[in-house]
Design a protein around this motif. Structure first.
Motif, PDB file in Angstrom:
ATOM      1  N   LEU A  15      47.652  -4.197 -57.133  1.00 24.80           N
ATOM      2  CA  LEU A  15      47.448  -4.490 -58.554  1.00 24.80           C
ATOM      3  C   LEU A  15      48.675  -4.105 -59.380  1.00 24.80           C
ATOM      4  O   LEU A  15      49.060  -4.828 -60.297  1.00 24.80           O
ATOM      5  N   CYS A  16      49.275  -2.973 -59.051  1.00 27.83           N
ATOM      6  CA  CYS A  16      50.476  -2.546 -59.771  1.00 27.83           C
ATOM      7  C   CYS A  16      51.604  -3.556 -59.601  1.00 27.83           C
ATOM      8  O   CYS A  16      52.283  -3.907 -60.564  1.00 27.83           O
ATOM      9  N   LEU A  18      51.349  -6.817 -58.557  1.00 30.20           N
ATOM     10  CA  LEU A  18      51.033  -8.163 -59.037  1.00 30.20           C
ATOM     11  C   LEU A  18      50.786  -8.226 -60.541  1.00 30.20           C
ATOM     12  O   LEU A  18      51.378  -9.048 -61.233  1.00 30.20           O
ATOM     13  N   LEU A  19      49.908  -7.365 -61.041  1.00 32.29           N
ATOM     14  CA  LEU A  19      49.587  -7.431 -62.467  1.00 32.29           C
ATOM     15  C   LEU A  19      50.670  -6.753 -63.304  1.00 32.29           C
ATOM     16  O   LEU A  19      50.977  -7.184 -64.408  1.00 32.29           O
ATOM     17  N   GLY A  20      51.255  -5.690 -62.768  1.00 33.10           N
ATOM     18  CA  GLY A  20      52.319  -5.017 -63.493  1.00 33.10           C
ATOM     19  C   GLY A  20      53.586  -5.842 -63.589  1.00 33.10           C
ATOM     20  O   GLY A  20      54.339  -5.731 -64.544  1.00 33.10           O
ATOM     21  N   ALA A  22      53.638  -9.346 -63.292  1.00 36.02           N
ATOM     22  CA  ALA A  22      53.406 -10.722 -63.720  1.00 36.02           C
ATOM     23  C   ALA A  22      53.729 -10.904 -65.196  1.00 36.02           C
ATOM     24  O   ALA A  22      53.440 -10.021 -65.994  1.00 36.02           O
ATOM     25  N   HIS A  29      56.093  -8.661 -67.953  1.00 36.12           N
ATOM     26  CA  HIS A  29      55.486  -8.378 -69.249  1.00 36.12           C
ATOM     27  C   HIS A  29      55.464  -6.883 -69.543  1.00 36.12           C
ATOM     28  O   HIS A  29      55.676  -6.472 -70.680  1.00 36.12           O
ATOM     29  N   ASP A  50      48.356  -6.978 -74.118  1.00 35.36           N
ATOM     30  CA  ASP A  50      49.199  -7.210 -72.932  1.00 35.36           C
ATOM     31  C   ASP A  50      49.686  -5.900 -72.322  1.00 35.36           C
ATOM     32  O   ASP A  50      49.686  -5.732 -71.104  1.00 35.36           O
ATOM     33  N   MET A  53      46.686  -4.308 -70.609  1.00 38.34           N
ATOM     34  CA  MET A  53      46.258  -5.042 -69.421  1.00 38.34           C
ATOM     35  C   MET A  53      47.254  -4.873 -68.268  1.00 38.34           C
ATOM     36  O   MET A  53      46.852  -4.616 -67.137  1.00 38.34           O
ATOM     37  N   HIS A  54      48.524  -5.002 -68.553  1.00 34.66           N
ATOM     38  CA  HIS A  54      49.521  -4.908 -67.494  1.00 34.66           C
ATOM     39  C   HIS A  54      49.799  -3.458 -67.091  1.00 34.66           C
ATOM     40  O   HIS A  54      50.303  -3.207 -65.996  1.00 34.66           O
ATOM     41  N   PRO A  57      46.710  -0.929 -64.201  1.00 33.68           N
ATOM     42  CA  PRO A  57      46.800  -0.536 -62.791  1.00 33.68           C
ATOM     43  C   PRO A  57      47.622   0.729 -62.573  1.00 33.68           C
ATOM     44  O   PRO A  57      47.317   1.532 -61.693  1.00 33.68           O
TER      45      PRO A  57
END
Length: 71
Positions: A15-16, A18-20, A22, A29, A50, A53-54, A57
Motif C-alpha cells: 500500500l505504501c 502503490l498508494l503512496g 501513485a 502525489h 489527497d 489518502m496518500h 498507508p
C-alpha cells in the motif's frame, strides 16, 4: 490493536508503494502534497484529502512498527 495486528507487513508495504507513489509520473502525489504543506500552499480541501489518502498507508506502517517494537 487486533485490527492492526491482522494486517500483514506485505500488505502495508505494498500500500505504501502503490498508494503512496501513485501517480508515479510526473511526481508522486504524496511528495507534491508534502511540498505544498511545507510551502504553505496546501489550502484546497481536495489537496488536504489527497495528502491524507496518500499518506494513510505510511501512518499504518509507522503504527505497526511502533506496535511491534513495544512488544
Amino acid at each position: 490493536m487486533k485490527a492492526l495486528d491482522s494486517i500483514s507487513w506485505v500488505t502495508i508495504v505494498a500500500l505504501c508503494v502503490l498508494l503512496g507513489g501513485a501517480p508515479f509520473v510526473p511526481e508522486p502525489h504524496l511528495l507534491e502534497k508534502l511540498r505544498m504543506l511545507v510551502q504553505g500552499t496546501l489550502s484546497q480541501p481536495i489537496d488536504i484529502f489527497d495528502l491524507l489518502m496518500h499518506g494513510a498507508p505510511f501512518l499504518l506502517l509507522f503504527a505497526k512498527i511502533a506496535r511491534s517494537m513495544s512488544r
